[in-house]
Motif scaffolding. Sequence first.
Motif, short mmCIF file in Angstrom:
data_model
loop_
_atom_site.label_atom_id
_atom_site.label_comp_id
_atom_site.label_asym_id
_atom_site.label_seq_id
_atom_site.Cartn_x
_atom_site.Cartn_y
_atom_site.Cartn_z
N GLU A 22 0.65 -1.03 -0.05
CA GLU A 22 0.07 0.25 0.21
C GLU A 22 0.93 1.45 0.13
O GLU A 22 0.23 2.17 -0.30
CB GLU A 22 -0.91 -0.08 1.33
CG GLU A 22 -1.86 -0.50 0.69
CD GLU A 22 -3.14 -0.35 1.77
OE1 GLU A 22 -4.08 0.10 1.51
OE2 GLU A 22 -3.82 -1.89 2.64
N ASP B 219 -15.16 9.68 -3.53
CA ASP B 219 -15.88 9.26 -1.64
C ASP B 219 -16.94 8.87 -2.44
O ASP B 219 -17.23 8.12 -1.47
CB ASP B 219 -16.70 10.98 -0.88
CG ASP B 219 -15.09 12.08 -0.79
OD1 ASP B 219 -14.18 10.80 -0.21
OD2 ASP B 219 -15.41 12.86 -0.38
N THR C 286 -15.88 5.23 -3.40
CA THR C 286 -15.73 4.05 -1.77
C THR C 286 -17.06 4.09 -1.19
O THR C 286 -16.62 2.93 -0.48
CB THR C 286 -14.41 5.11 -1.51
OG1 THR C 286 -15.04 6.46 -0.98
CG2 THR C 286 -13.41 5.46 -1.73
N ASP D 260 -18.27 0.64 -0.07
CA ASP D 260 -18.52 0.26 1.51
C ASP D 260 -20.17 -0.23 1.85
O ASP D 260 -20.03 -0.58 2.89
CB ASP D 260 -17.74 1.14 2.47
CG ASP D 260 -16.05 1.44 2.02
OD1 ASP D 260 -15.65 0.43 1.43
OD2 ASP D 260 -15.73 2.53 2.79
N ARG E 59 -10.12 -2.51 -0.76
CA ARG E 59 -10.52 -2.02 -1.68
C ARG E 59 -8.74 -0.60 -1.10
O ARG E 59 -8.52 -0.90 -0.18
CB ARG E 59 -11.35 -0.73 -2.07
CG ARG E 59 -11.89 0.28 -0.52
CD ARG E 59 -12.92 0.88 -0.59
NE ARG E 59 -13.25 1.96 0.36
CZ ARG E 59 -12.26 2.72 0.60
NH1 ARG E 59 -11.48 3.00 0.52
NH2 ARG E 59 -13.13 2.96 2.24
N SER E 60 -7.49 0.00 -2.07
CA SER E 60 -7.41 0.20 -2.16
C SER E 60 -7.41 2.65 -1.61
O SER E 60 -8.87 2.50 -1.40
CB SER E 60 -6.30 0.49 -3.19
OG SER E 60 -6.95 1.24 -3.90
N SER E 61 -7.19 2.89 -0.81
CA SER E 61 -7.94 3.99 -0.81
C SER E 61 -6.59 4.80 -1.09
O SER E 61 -6.21 6.46 -0.59
CB SER E 61 -7.76 4.26 1.31
OG SER E 61 -8.02 3.47 1.76
N GLU F 29 -4.98 8.58 -2.73
CA GLU F 29 -5.31 9.71 -1.72
C GLU F 29 -5.35 11.12 -3.34
O GLU F 29 -4.99 12.06 -3.06
CB GLU F 29 -4.18 10.60 -0.83
CG GLU F 29 -4.20 9.49 0.39
CD GLU F 29 -3.55 10.11 1.23
OE1 GLU F 29 -2.23 10.20 0.76
OE2 GLU F 29 -2.88 9.85 2.06
N ILE G 182 -9.17 3.13 -8.71
CA ILE G 182 -8.96 2.34 -7.43
C ILE G 182 -8.62 0.77 -7.58
O ILE G 182 -9.35 0.59 -8.83
CB ILE G 182 -10.62 3.12 -6.38
CG1 ILE G 182 -10.30 2.33 -5.38
CG2 ILE G 182 -12.27 2.39 -6.71
CD1 ILE G 182 -11.53 2.92 -3.66
#
Lengths: 393, 393
Positions: free
Chosen positions: B145, B300, B303, B307, B317-319, B321, B326
């Motif tokens: 990550e 947003d 994600t 979720d 999942r990756s996050s 920035e 994703i």
Amino acid sequence: MIFSDNISGVKPSAIREIFKVLGDPTIISLAGGNPDPSTFPADKMSVIATELLTNNPSAALQYGVTEGYSPLREQLAERMEKKFGIKREGNTVLVVTGGQQGIDLTTKILCNPGDTVICEEPSFIGALNCFRTYGTKLRGIPMEEDGINISELEKALKEEKRAKLIYLIPTFQNPMGVTMSAEKRKKVYDLAVKYGVTVLEDNPYGELRFSGEDILPIKALDDKGVVVYCGSFSKVLSPGIRIGFVSAPEEIAKKLVVAKQVTDVHTNIFWQMLISAFLEKYDIDEHISSIKALYKTKCDCITSALDKYIPSNRFWRSSPEGGIFIYCRFFGEDAGELSKKLIEKKVAVVPGTAFQTDENAKTEYVRLNYSMPTCENIERGIKIIGEYLNGKH
Amino acid sequence: MIFSDNISGVKPSAIREIFKVLGDPTIISLAGGNPDPSTFPADKMSVIATELLTNNPSAALQYGVTEGYSPLREQLAERMEKKFGIKREGNTVLVVTGGQQGIDLTTKILCNPGDTVICEEPSFIGALNCFRTYGTKLRGIPMEEDGINISELEKALKEEKRAKLIYLIPTFQNPMGVTMSAEKRKKVYDLAVKYGVTVLEDNPYGELRFSGEDILPIKALDDKGVVVYCGSFSKVLSPGIRIGFVSAPEEIAKKLVVAKQVTDVHTNIFWQMLISAFLEKYDIDEHISSIKALYKTKCDCITSALDKYIPSNRFWRSSPEGGIFIYCRFFGEDAGELSKKLIEKKVAVVPGTAFQTDENAKTEYVRLNYSMPTCENIERGIKIIGEYLNGKH
């Protein structure tokens, strides 16, 4: 730093060394290959650019497909068939980033290092250097005033067991300005089929005939699917926009697409759409007619200046019926030396060495361009060349 | 037809097969990599286009130099120094025909067939396929990550005697969306220097950070001249115009110019001048701020939809920035199968296989794009994925 074998062998070209001095505005350049900027239809382009960016920005600025903008590909296929007799059946039209990319991708998909590319001698330096970056062997075939020497071509095809490509500029050849006869085109085609070697036909100047009769490209004969044809908008609309096109047998076209995908993804979509709209909205043949008229005048300027300022027993020149170059042989002169001396006298020309498969072989030939300089500068430049040659003796 | 060894090994990419179905307007595509077209500053571009074609058509449409339009190169060097800490001394900035060409030319000048390219695993398919067309061996290094696994990288550098390139997308990686930490960047740089291998740093998304802190590129550390940095205007102005740039150590840059010259002569000069004027006239950082705000919202959306619709024990999942992708792992699923099933349900995703050095190895990972679809479609698409996954069990 250790570079790849293929790139290590390629020197920055001699022609670029000459171009470096061209920043000097007092130099008369007969060295370039630029179209006359007065031929760029900037007003019409501006109208379309505004329309595109106002009405269709999402498409004109977004990623496009690798093959090219579909409506433009369709227009090109239609135009090539109508104008040049290039069959649509069995061929695929792709849009590429200038004719140079057509040459590059074709070499990439066909040639391994050590393969032979057979070419006209002299030929276009950009193509020769491209072939060199794939580690190919160049085999030059002597040129005559009606194109390549056919028996030398057959000899080469017999001898070169790894011949993969025959690279030709049949119409208004760079650097010679001469055109291959219809008879020779047929013979070249038959030899390519006989020996199973692909023809790469480069035709950037083919629309610019200002005298004599049009001759169909070799591609028009291509029932067997052995010819890759490269065309370009560089000399009829603008070179700076980098829009060329290829008509290739389907199987070859598929591989060209794979190669292009990883090279630059696709060609500038904005300009593809702009040209498509231009072809729709305006009469490009009318536009090309005006370019031809201009280049006829300029070609007349350079031929009459050459014939006026240089004694006929001192030189030979080609007799272009179109295109933008004329080739001269100055008897007893070393072209490399001559071009250096002429730079001192503020005239730039390109020595024939630049166009040879062996750039170190001496030659008496020099390439002159007449599309870019004004008639006044052509006359002044040729006069200086004449004075220099006469003053030496 | 016998094709070159290098091109014969390259298949049309799996990703393209998926893209073929995207013509269907009822399909929600989370598969692409396109920027949101609402981010294209078409009005401003239109103003400049008119100015250029009215006041300076001769320059904007004529041949340009291979290195790129000088004022733009100067602006880029200044911007890269100010924004990314990339030193001007010892480096040359070149304009290229999209970031992809930077990758292609760098591979061309450095790699012989049989050389190894070390890359992140997974990585950008366009780069991997490019490396394949040079007959190189790909050695993938597992991703974490916070970027590439450093001990695996060193192991590879020890083992691969013919390693020539380390290809990395350190910031908002494609396909994972993750970012390499500053610590790892330093370690990668030191290893590259130690083992004498060139780093090819690809940074198409680096300007698109919408949360967290900026991390300087590896190129900012490059005292020793071992990093070739590729940037692009594709994600901040427009991808269709094909304008990218490279900052490379001088010796490497000289060879890149030789290679580019025979590939496409130069990059579209009209768009180089247009971008130069844009940077002069407008505040590109303000423009980029608005893109970042949009992509933050969309990220947003995706994600929270993931979720919401997919049980947390069923996926990772990756996050991100920043950037536009994703990456998701759906436990127990075969990504290839999953993506086929989802196409039937009118949602397109890209299976992780496409980004692997071995496209045949099974994986549970899937790449999702959030820059192109609307938030509404993102929500609908993820809901369908969730329903499909839940329905199976």
